[in-house]
Motif scaffolding. Sequence first.
Motif, short mmCIF file in Angstrom:
data_model
loop_
_atom_site.label_atom_id
_atom_site.label_comp_id
_atom_site.label_asym_id
_atom_site.label_seq_id
_atom_site.Cartn_x
_atom_site.Cartn_y
_atom_site.Cartn_z
N ALA A 150 0.83 -1.21 0.00
CA ALA A 150 0.00 0.00 0.00
C ALA A 150 0.86 1.26 0.00
O ALA A 150 0.56 2.24 -0.70
CB ALA A 150 -0.93 0.00 1.21
N MET A 151 1.95 1.24 0.75
CA MET A 151 2.82 2.42 0.83
C MET A 151 3.63 2.61 -0.45
O MET A 151 3.67 3.71 -1.00
CB MET A 151 3.78 2.28 2.02
CG MET A 151 4.63 3.52 2.27
SD MET A 151 5.96 3.23 3.45
CE MET A 151 7.13 2.38 2.38
N HIS A 178 3.09 1.59 -3.45
CA HIS A 178 2.32 1.84 -4.66
C HIS A 178 1.42 3.07 -4.55
O HIS A 178 0.61 3.35 -5.44
CB HIS A 178 1.48 0.61 -5.03
CG HIS A 178 2.30 -0.54 -5.50
ND1 HIS A 178 3.00 -1.37 -4.63
CD2 HIS A 178 2.57 -1.00 -6.76
CE1 HIS A 178 3.64 -2.29 -5.33
NE2 HIS A 178 3.41 -2.09 -6.61
N GLY A 179 1.56 3.80 -3.43
CA GLY A 179 0.82 5.04 -3.27
C GLY A 179 -0.68 4.89 -3.34
O GLY A 179 -1.38 5.77 -3.87
N LEU A 180 -1.20 3.80 -2.81
CA LEU A 180 -2.64 3.56 -2.89
C LEU A 180 -3.40 4.52 -2.00
O LEU A 180 -2.91 4.97 -0.95
CB LEU A 180 -2.95 2.12 -2.49
CG LEU A 180 -2.34 1.02 -3.36
CD1 LEU A 180 -2.80 -0.35 -2.88
CD2 LEU A 180 -2.67 1.21 -4.83
N GLU A 181 -4.62 4.81 -2.41
CA GLU A 181 -5.48 5.70 -1.63
C GLU A 181 -6.88 5.12 -1.58
O GLU A 181 -7.20 4.13 -2.25
CB GLU A 181 -5.51 7.10 -2.26
CG GLU A 181 -4.15 7.79 -2.29
CD GLU A 181 -4.22 9.15 -2.95
OE1 GLU A 181 -5.30 9.50 -3.50
OE2 GLU A 181 -3.20 9.86 -2.95
N GLY A 182 -7.73 5.73 -0.78
CA GLY A 182 -9.14 5.36 -0.74
C GLY A 182 -9.39 3.95 -0.25
O GLY A 182 -8.72 3.45 0.66
N THR A 187 -4.50 -1.87 4.45
CA THR A 187 -4.04 -1.49 5.78
C THR A 187 -4.72 -2.34 6.85
O THR A 187 -4.07 -2.83 7.78
CB THR A 187 -4.30 0.01 6.04
OG1 THR A 187 -3.58 0.79 5.09
CG2 THR A 187 -3.86 0.39 7.44
N GLU A 219 -8.87 0.95 -1.56
CA GLU A 219 -7.78 -0.02 -1.67
C GLU A 219 -6.79 0.12 -0.51
O GLU A 219 -6.35 -0.87 0.08
CB GLU A 219 -7.03 0.16 -2.99
CG GLU A 219 -7.75 -0.37 -4.22
CD GLU A 219 -6.88 -0.24 -5.45
OE1 GLU A 219 -6.63 -1.26 -6.12
OE2 GLU A 219 -6.44 0.90 -5.73
N GLN A 220 -6.46 1.36 -0.22
CA GLN A 220 -5.52 1.62 0.87
C GLN A 220 -6.08 1.16 2.20
O GLN A 220 -5.39 0.52 3.00
CB GLN A 220 -5.17 3.11 0.90
CG GLN A 220 -3.98 3.46 1.78
CD GLN A 220 -4.37 3.76 3.21
OE1 GLN A 220 -5.55 4.01 3.50
NE2 GLN A 220 -3.41 3.71 4.12
N ARG A 221 -7.34 1.45 2.45
CA ARG A 221 -7.96 1.07 3.72
C ARG A 221 -8.04 -0.45 3.85
O ARG A 221 -7.82 -1.00 4.92
CB ARG A 221 -9.36 1.70 3.84
CG ARG A 221 -9.32 3.21 4.09
CD ARG A 221 -10.70 3.72 4.49
NE ARG A 221 -11.68 3.57 3.40
CZ ARG A 221 -11.87 4.46 2.44
NH1 ARG A 221 -11.16 5.57 2.42
NH2 ARG A 221 -12.80 4.26 1.51
#
Length: 235
Positions: free
Chosen positions: A116-117, A119-123, A130, A125-127
Amino acid sequence: MHPILFYGVPEGCSFGAIVALEWSGLPYQLCRIDMPAVVSSEAYRRINAVAETPSLRTAEGRQVNQSMAILHHIGAHSPGSGLVPPQGTPGFDRFNEVLAFLNTDFFESFSPLWYAMEHGLEGGEQRTLTAMGHHKVRKVHADLENMLGSNPWLAGTQRSAADAYFMGIARWSDFHQVLDRRDFPALHALHERLKAEPAVHFAHAVEHGEAARSTGAFIGHVALRDVLESTTTMA
């Protein structure tokens, strides 16, 4: 010729191999490999074809890759250090059991967080990643807490290469702010014991490019370019 450990920064799992070399008393050199730029370069692939650290150039000029193989190599060449218990003993079986758990379950539990870190995931996908990572990391800490039991060290009553490897990975939970290690009293005590080790202080300073005093037989750094040139000369 002295062994050369190629170690990755920042936050590489090769941290444990540096600690093990310090404990071993073997003369050695270090070669700093920046991640991801240098570790994925064609130059470094001449050292390690799969572009990973750590990697060890032995005193005989052979290449040994993968943390478990490197730690066993260091232990075999420093039998008086106690890094690896004698083969065929219950202690050796226990050591391998713990080291294998660290190298598979414990290491892998952080993969969703690194992915996640990096690949700069957000939203969403990141949640999702994590949450998955936090669950996996807490589970393996609970499992390792049970494995440790009342032992002062992971392989029993004596420190070993497994403890060195543990320290290199356990700090990732601080980096990712996953948990409070005090929720796992036995692991917390082990972590605090290792934090006080001069070899751990040395490995931390080396990673951060700070002045460091070896308590082992560290000879100095060597540049990747120089290692490759010497390899070409010997060929």
